[in-house]
Design a protein around this motif. Structure first.
Motif, short mmCIF file in Angstrom:
data_model
loop_
_atom_site.label_atom_id
_atom_site.label_comp_id
_atom_site.label_asym_id
_atom_site.label_seq_id
_atom_site.Cartn_x
_atom_site.Cartn_y
_atom_site.Cartn_z
N SER A 49 0.81 -1.21 0.00
CA SER A 49 0.00 0.00 0.00
C SER A 49 0.85 1.27 0.00
CB SER A 49 -0.94 0.00 1.21
OG SER A 49 -0.20 0.26 2.38
N VAL A 50 2.17 1.10 0.13
CA VAL A 50 3.05 2.29 0.05
C VAL A 50 3.14 2.70 -1.41
CG1 VAL A 50 5.38 3.16 0.38
CG2 VAL A 50 4.37 1.65 2.08
N ARG A 51 2.92 3.98 -1.66
CA ARG A 51 2.80 4.42 -3.06
C ARG A 51 4.14 4.41 -3.79
NH1 ARG A 51 0.93 9.69 -2.48
NH2 ARG A 51 0.76 9.34 -0.25
N LYS A 52 4.07 4.13 -5.09
CA LYS A 52 5.25 4.07 -5.95
C LYS A 52 6.08 5.35 -5.86
CE LYS A 52 5.10 0.31 -8.75
NZ LYS A 52 4.56 -0.44 -7.58
N GLY A 53 5.40 6.47 -5.79
CA GLY A 53 6.09 7.76 -5.77
C GLY A 53 7.05 7.88 -4.60
N GLN A 54 6.66 7.28 -3.45
CA GLN A 54 7.50 7.31 -2.27
C GLN A 54 8.83 6.61 -2.55
OE1 GLN A 54 6.49 8.07 1.32
NE2 GLN A 54 5.40 9.54 0.04
N ILE A 55 8.71 5.45 -3.21
CA ILE A 55 9.90 4.65 -3.50
C ILE A 55 10.77 5.37 -4.52
CG2 ILE A 55 10.65 2.46 -4.50
CD1 ILE A 55 7.90 1.37 -3.28
N GLU A 56 10.12 5.94 -5.54
CA GLU A 56 10.88 6.67 -6.55
C GLU A 56 11.60 7.87 -5.92
OE1 GLU A 56 8.02 7.58 -9.53
OE2 GLU A 56 7.97 5.53 -10.29
N ALA A 57 10.91 8.54 -5.00
CA ALA A 57 11.53 9.69 -4.34
C ALA A 57 12.76 9.26 -3.57
CB ALA A 57 10.52 10.37 -3.42
N ALA A 58 12.62 8.13 -2.83
CA ALA A 58 13.74 7.66 -2.03
C ALA A 58 14.90 7.23 -2.92
CB ALA A 58 13.29 6.50 -1.15
N GLU A 59 14.58 6.56 -4.02
CA GLU A 59 15.64 6.13 -4.95
C GLU A 59 16.34 7.34 -5.54
OE1 GLU A 59 13.40 3.62 -7.54
OE2 GLU A 59 14.02 1.77 -6.53
#
Lengths: 259, 231, 215
Positions: free
Chosen positions: B119-129
């Motif tokens: 449920s964690v949004r893709k954008g969060q992961i992209e931001a962290a990457e």
């Protein structure tokens, strides 16, 4: 005629000429927020009354008070010889049998076909025989021009068609008053015409109607009376040409913005 | 019905059965806390593993979760306790109970945490990457905290169910609350009374555990404290 | 002694009892659970409170304790209680608290506008529930209900505490004679898996479909 939140003198009228709906100094609060601050107006039999105003002006709430979907805080509403009061559930059932409502979001029952949607209330509430209920359904479906959709499910219909079925469902109870709560607001512009046409036909046929609407052109053409609500009060009321010569600055501004 | 309730055996001076009940309750609490800590750790590891890039690992975890979720805890416990003993691995009943509960609860925990991770949004992961976080940093700093915060109610519900399920460990003669009750019943023949007492104790434990989780959530997630349950 | 055909037949008999117990419990739990769910959404505060308390209390007592309570509790009335009856009653009571809570959620998940539309058509509370709300709530409830039926099947294994010879108890009895725990409990586990796995998968598929349609 301009009304600045003044209650009309309690008119002594013969029963036959009694208005279909009359608000008597109605207040409505949600918690500490007062949404209706004492509104009074009457809707005569066969009249078409349009409630207009900005969002938050209380017009939808006023409409929903008529059939008790919102409970009023003080005051009373006379509806077809029955009284909607702050505490009384007593007359609500009787009122709802006489008053039909059409919602912005159609609110058709998704698990029932068009015909079942229409016949449910006559069969359950009025104990109409199934064959007769189906005849009524055929009749009201013809009125809204959807005779061929009898066996469809709501999700198979366009928004405009669903809204016309919702009108037919309300009509099947042979109501004395019809309420319309922004019934074209959820529709694509090209679909509003078919719904407005059905409503105009109803008005021409003598149905008593109370509408909350943003369709100013429709109001100017069809309404017998327009009520402009502002901050929980009846701010200005008048005949259908009222919009072309607004008296208060608030209505002038409202009409000017085209909303 | 003229049944005479008689709870007097509880404070029978010769046996003081209330001590047995207290002792059993304590073992139930120990069993529960151990299984929660170990099960949460293993479950979180499995949830992380199921996001891995190794198909074999993902597959293995999926099979483990499916097997556990579609068989009863009691059968899993018998399989481990009697099965391992039959090939020479002898455990105390308590250790066996902890292992069985851990293996069981970890499967459910893993599923719950995985749904939180998803449920964690893709954008969060992209931001962290984009910020240059490593895969592990991404997981522990950006993905897991909100994931666990979001599924905390499900997790605490599951842990309460597991606490109640420890009662079945009496079947492999773990000396917890139910085993104590069973022994008292066989000595006093006051079955109805003793299980009413035991039911009340479990109810109290349930309330306490729920409260503990609410407290934990309050302490661990300051954002939640200010803004309420995340959506 | 080695595992024989007779042992397998014995396990299959136990399986039948497991299925029978699960069905009885599901029906009983369903009837009770529907009552709990309806009470939970009633307009009478006392009914809502009673149902809420029922859910909290039952969900806070282990099923084995409930089984003993039924067993000894029914026993004090002087009847010789069949283990099947005590087990089915307890699992039904336990299920009613969980199903009642699940179904309450489904009833409340039916859009408020649907309740209003029913009210506006002058339907009474009963008609609104039966004709408008429940048919829609049932559609929402099917995946979770099938999911919970897996729980019921697994819960039947707790009937061993009063010696009811269902699948797990049959396995235990055979193991006492043969002492082949890995083999026997693997077979027992596989039978449970065969019963539960299709239901779990169906529940998951229906859930996904419901979510896809709702979105």
């Amino acid at each position: 005629m301009t009304l600045h939140a003044t209650a009309p003198a309690p008119a002594v009228e013969p029963a036959a000429a009694a208005p279909a709906v009359r608000f008597n100094a109605v207040h409505k609060s949600f918690g500490t927020l007062e949404v209706l601050k004492g509104i009074s107006f009457a809707v005569g039999r066969g009249e078409v009354v349009c409630l207009i105003g900005r969002s938050g002006s209380g017009k939808s709430t006023a409409l929903r008070c008529i059939n008790g979907l919102e409970r009023i805080t003080t005051g009373s509403i006379d509806v077809c010889g029955h009284v909607v009061s702050p505490d009384g559930r007593a007359d609500l059932h009787a009122v709802r049998k006489r008053v039909g409502i059409v919602f912005q979001s159609y609110n058709l029952f998704p698990h029932l076909t068009v015909e079942q949607n229409i016949t449910l209330a006559p069969r359950r509430v009025k104990k109409t025989a199934p064959a007769e209920a189906r005849a009524i359904a055929a009749d009201v479906l013809a009125k809204v021009g959807l005779s061929d959709k009898r066996d469809s499910y709501p999700e198979q219909l366009s928004g405009g068609q669903q809204q016309r079925v919702a009108i037919a469902r309300a009509l099947a109870m042979q109501p004395e008053v019809m309420l319309f709560d922004e019934v074209t607001s959820a529709l694509d512009p090209e679909l509003t015409g078919e719904v407005l046409k059905v409503m105009e036909d109803l008005a021409r046929g003598g149905m008593t109607m109370v509408l909350v609407t943003h369709e100013m052109a429709f109001a100017s053409r069809v309404a017998d009376k327009i009520i402009f609500m502002h901050q929980g009060r009846v701010h200005e009321a008048g005949p259908r040409d009222m919009l072309s010569r607004p008296e208060t600055p608030e209505l002038r501004q409202f009409v000017g913005t085209g909303l | 019905m003229n049944y005479q309730f008689d709870f007097s055996f509880l404070w029978d001076p010769d046996n003081s059965y209330w001590r047995d009940i207290l002792h059993g309750t304590w073992l139930t609490v120990e069993l529960t806390l151990l299984a929660i800590v170990l099960g949460f750790t293993l479950g979180a590891a499995c949830a992380i593993g199921s996001t891995s890039r190794m198909p074999a690992l993902r597959r293995a975890i999926a099979v483990y979760v499916e097997v556990i979720r579609n068989t009863p805890l009691l059968v899993q416990t018998f399989w481990l306790f009697f099965g391992l003993a039959s090939i020479g691995f002898k455990f105390s009943a308590f250790t066996a109970a902890v292992i069985a509960l851990t293996v069981n609860i970890a499967a459910y925990t893993s599923e719950i945490i995985r749904s939180g991770i998803e449920s964690v949004r893709k954008g969060q992961i992209e931001a962290a990457e984009s910020l240059g976080l490593s895969r592990m940093q991404l997981l522990f700093d950006v993905v897991l905290p909100p994931a666990i915060e979001r599924v905390l109610p499900s997790l605490s519900g599951q842990f309460v169910l597991m606490m109640l399920a420890t009662s079945i460990m009496a079947q492999i003669s773990t000396e917890e609350l139910m085993a104590a009750a069973s022994r008292i019943q066989s000595e006093t023949f006051r079955g109805f009374e003793i299980y009413i007492v035991v039911a009340v104790v479990y109810l109290a434990l349930t309330v306490a555990l729920r409260f503990a989780f609410a407290l934990l959530a309050w302490a661990a997630f300051p954002r939640r404290r200010r803004l309420g349950t995340p959506v | 002694m080695t595992f024989s055909l007779a042992n397998l037949v014995y396990l299959l008999q136990g399986t039948l009892w497991t299925v029978a117990l699960a069905l009885l419990s599901f029906v009983g739990g369903g009837v009770l659970g529907l009552a709990v769910a309806l009470m939970r959404v009633s307009r009478f505060g006392a009914l809502r409170f009673a149902a809420g308390t029922w859910i909290q209390v039952i969900q806070g007592i282990p099923l084995p304790v409930l089984i003993f309570l039924s067993y000894f509790g029914l026993g004090v009335t002087g009847f010789d209680v069949p283990a099947l009856a005590a087990a089915a009653l307890s699992i039904a009571v336990n299920s009613s608290a969980f199903l009642g809570d699940i179904w309450r959620g489904c009833i409340q998940a039916v859009a408020k506008t649907q309740w209003e539309a029913a009210d506006s058509l002058a339907l009474n509370g009963f008609q609104r529930m039966v004709d408008v709300v429940l048919p829609q709530a049932i559609r929402l409830a099917i995946p979770a209900t099938i999911g919970f039926s897996v729980q019921i099947i697994k819960n039947t294994s707790y009937a061993v505490v009063i010696g009811f010879i269902e699948l797990t108890q049959s396995g235990k009895i055979i193991n006492n004679a043969l002492y082949e725990p890995f083999l026997i409990f693997t077979i027992v586990g596989l039978v449970y898996f065969a019963l539960c796995s299709p239901l779990s998968n169906a529940s998951r598929r229906l859930e996904a479909r419901l979510r896809a349609r709702g979105a």
